[in-house]
Design a protein around this motif. Structure first.
Motif, short mmCIF file in Angstrom:
data_model
loop_
_atom_site.label_atom_id
_atom_site.label_comp_id
_atom_site.label_asym_id
_atom_site.label_seq_id
_atom_site.Cartn_x
_atom_site.Cartn_y
_atom_site.Cartn_z
N ASP A 145 -6.43 -20.20 10.64
CA ASP A 145 -5.85 -19.90 9.32
C ASP A 145 -5.86 -18.40 9.05
OD1 ASP A 145 -5.36 -22.54 8.71
OD2 ASP A 145 -7.18 -22.80 7.50
N ARG A 146 -6.95 -17.76 9.36
CA ARG A 146 -7.08 -16.33 9.09
C ARG A 146 -6.08 -15.52 9.92
NH1 ARG A 146 -12.28 -18.48 9.18
NH2 ARG A 146 -13.37 -18.29 7.17
N GLN A 147 -5.94 -15.88 11.17
CA GLN A 147 -4.99 -15.18 12.03
C GLN A 147 -3.56 -15.39 11.54
OE1 GLN A 147 -5.96 -13.10 14.65
NE2 GLN A 147 -3.83 -12.48 14.39
N LEU A 148 -3.25 -16.62 11.14
CA LEU A 148 -1.92 -16.92 10.61
C LEU A 148 -1.65 -16.12 9.34
CD1 LEU A 148 0.71 -18.55 10.58
CD2 LEU A 148 -0.53 -20.35 9.34
N PHE A 149 -2.64 -16.04 8.47
CA PHE A 149 -2.49 -15.28 7.22
C PHE A 149 -2.12 -13.84 7.52
CE2 PHE A 149 -3.95 -12.55 3.84
CZ PHE A 149 -3.59 -13.22 2.68
N LEU A 150 -2.83 -13.22 8.46
CA LEU A 150 -2.57 -11.82 8.79
C LEU A 150 -1.21 -11.64 9.45
CD1 LEU A 150 -6.07 -10.63 10.05
CD2 LEU A 150 -5.01 -10.20 7.83
N GLN A 151 -0.81 -12.58 10.28
CA GLN A 151 0.50 -12.49 10.91
C GLN A 151 1.62 -12.55 9.87
OE1 GLN A 151 0.45 -15.72 13.71
NE2 GLN A 151 -0.69 -14.58 15.27
N LEU A 191 1.29 -11.86 6.68
CA LEU A 191 1.18 -10.66 5.85
C LEU A 191 1.88 -9.48 6.52
CD1 LEU A 191 -0.21 -9.50 3.24
CD2 LEU A 191 -2.03 -8.72 4.77
N HIS A 192 1.65 -9.31 7.79
CA HIS A 192 2.26 -8.22 8.54
C HIS A 192 3.78 -8.35 8.53
CE1 HIS A 192 2.63 -4.96 11.30
NE2 HIS A 192 2.99 -5.70 12.33
N ARG A 193 4.28 -9.55 8.74
CA ARG A 193 5.72 -9.79 8.75
C ARG A 193 6.34 -9.45 7.38
NH1 ARG A 193 7.09 -15.74 10.30
NH2 ARG A 193 5.95 -15.03 12.14
N ALA A 194 5.69 -9.89 6.31
CA ALA A 194 6.21 -9.64 4.96
C ALA A 194 6.15 -8.17 4.60
CB ALA A 194 5.43 -10.47 3.94
N PHE A 195 5.07 -7.50 4.99
CA PHE A 195 4.92 -6.08 4.64
C PHE A 195 5.90 -5.21 5.43
CE2 PHE A 195 0.64 -5.35 2.34
CZ PHE A 195 0.92 -6.39 1.48
N VAL A 196 6.16 -5.58 6.67
CA VAL A 196 7.15 -4.82 7.45
C VAL A 196 8.54 -5.00 6.84
CG1 VAL A 196 8.36 -4.73 9.66
CG2 VAL A 196 5.86 -4.84 9.62
N LYS A 197 8.88 -6.23 6.48
CA LYS A 197 10.20 -6.50 5.92
C LYS A 197 10.43 -5.75 4.61
CE LYS A 197 13.31 -10.17 4.37
NZ LYS A 197 13.56 -11.63 4.26
N LEU A 255 -1.64 -3.77 11.77
CA LEU A 255 -1.33 -3.94 10.35
C LEU A 255 -1.50 -2.64 9.57
CD1 LEU A 255 -2.19 -6.94 11.31
CD2 LEU A 255 -2.59 -7.34 8.89
N LEU A 256 -2.33 -1.72 10.07
CA LEU A 256 -2.80 -0.60 9.26
C LEU A 256 -1.95 0.66 9.37
CD1 LEU A 256 -6.66 -0.87 9.84
CD2 LEU A 256 -5.32 -1.68 7.88
N THR A 257 -1.84 1.33 8.22
CA THR A 257 -1.27 2.67 8.12
C THR A 257 -2.26 3.52 7.34
OG1 THR A 257 1.01 1.83 8.09
CG2 THR A 257 0.65 4.06 7.24
N GLU A 258 -2.69 4.63 7.91
CA GLU A 258 -3.65 5.47 7.21
C GLU A 258 -2.98 6.13 6.00
OE1 GLU A 258 -5.23 8.31 9.95
OE2 GLU A 258 -6.66 6.90 10.83
N HIS A 259 -3.67 6.08 4.87
CA HIS A 259 -3.18 6.76 3.67
C HIS A 259 -3.46 8.25 3.80
CE1 HIS A 259 -2.99 8.06 -0.56
NE2 HIS A 259 -2.20 7.03 -0.73
N PRO A 260 -2.62 9.12 3.22
CA PRO A 260 -2.86 10.56 3.29
C PRO A 260 -4.25 10.97 2.79
CG PRO A 260 -0.64 10.16 2.52
CD PRO A 260 -1.30 8.81 2.63
N ALA A 261 -4.79 10.26 1.80
CA ALA A 261 -6.13 10.59 1.32
C ALA A 261 -7.19 10.31 2.39
CB ALA A 261 -6.44 9.80 0.05
N PHE A 262 -6.96 9.28 3.18
CA PHE A 262 -7.86 8.97 4.29
C PHE A 262 -7.71 10.02 5.39
CE2 PHE A 262 -9.04 6.85 8.23
CZ PHE A 262 -10.20 6.16 7.89
#
Length: 236
Positions: A32-38, A40-46, A153-160
């Motif tokens: 379930d957790r892996q599916l959730f992240l997959q 999430l990644h698909r939706a955020f990219v779109k 999934l990750l993109t570093e924020h400029p503040a980071f």
């Protein structure tokens, strides 16, 4: 009473939370957790959402994300949420809602609070007694942000990124920041603003947001104001 419109601005980071209905589990196992992240990644990219930090708990999730368009975050969360609920229900032979209403989102002042919210999210399992250190929890962005593993999934924020020019030094400084004994100092403010879905920032930041949106964004105490010179409440 109609729901208040979300405070949404493109290019601003948001602390997002979503909880299971009646505090029930939203993950039964690691599939379930892996599916959730997959999903999430698909939706955020779109919908062009940059994800900076996340953690999956048993009955809720935390995200730190920046949408590139005004409606993008709501569209991505709707897409991911509907797809996940449908898959979860089918896989576990259940029906009905999984989420406790719509997701919560609180705009974050990237200069003053973003790194604190970043840390707040990744230390969530420690505060919940699920892990001794943030790195002990497998379903978190901390592993990608500390370069323990590659996390697409990750993109570093400029503040980071502003912590240091070099990635190795940046990682070391963030690891030290995670272990800071003063990490709990910002907890009340983060929790209050997240629960009320109010922007988290200093007075100058709040004024800028209010001017941009054309509406008040200050946190107000609930209830009617007290009448001057009495202990009663003002009536209208």
């Amino acid at each position: 009473m109609p729901r208040q419109a979300r405070l949404m601005l493109a290019g601003q980071p948001y602390h997002v939370t979503q909880r299971g209905v009646n505090k029930r589990a939203i993950f039964m196992d690691d599939i379930d957790r892996q599916l959730f992240l997959q999903l999430l990644h698909r939706a955020f990219v779109k919908h062009h959402i940059a994800l900076h930090a996340y953690v999956l708990m048993d009955n809720h999730i935390h995200l730190l994300a920046t949408p590139s368009t005004h409606p993008g975050l709501a569209q991505a969360m709707r897409m991911q949420g509907n797809s996940y609920v449908q898959a979860f229900n089918q896989r576990h032979g259940r029906s009905g809602p999984l989420w406790q209403g719509r997701f919560h989102s609180s705009m974050i002042d990237s200069d003053a609070y973003l790194l604190s919210v970043h840390r707040y999210i990744e230390l969530n399992p420690v505060r919940a007694g699920m892990a001794t250190t943030a790195e002990d929890h497998p379903w978190s962005s901390v592993h990608g942000n500390l370069q323990r593993r590659t996390d697409p999934l990750l993109t570093e924020h400029p503040a980071f990124q502003a912590l240091a020019t070099g990635k190795r030094q940046r990682t070391a400084l963030y690891a030290e920041f995670l272990r800071d004994a003063n990490a709990s100092a910002d907890l009340p403010a983060i929790r209050a603003h997240s629960a009320g879905q109010h922007p988290l920032g200093d007075a100058r930041y709040l004024q800028k947001v209010a001017q941009t949106l054309g509406r008040d964004v200050q946190v107000r105490k609930r209830g009617r104001p007290r009448r001057q010179g009495t202990g009663g409440v003002e009536t209208t």
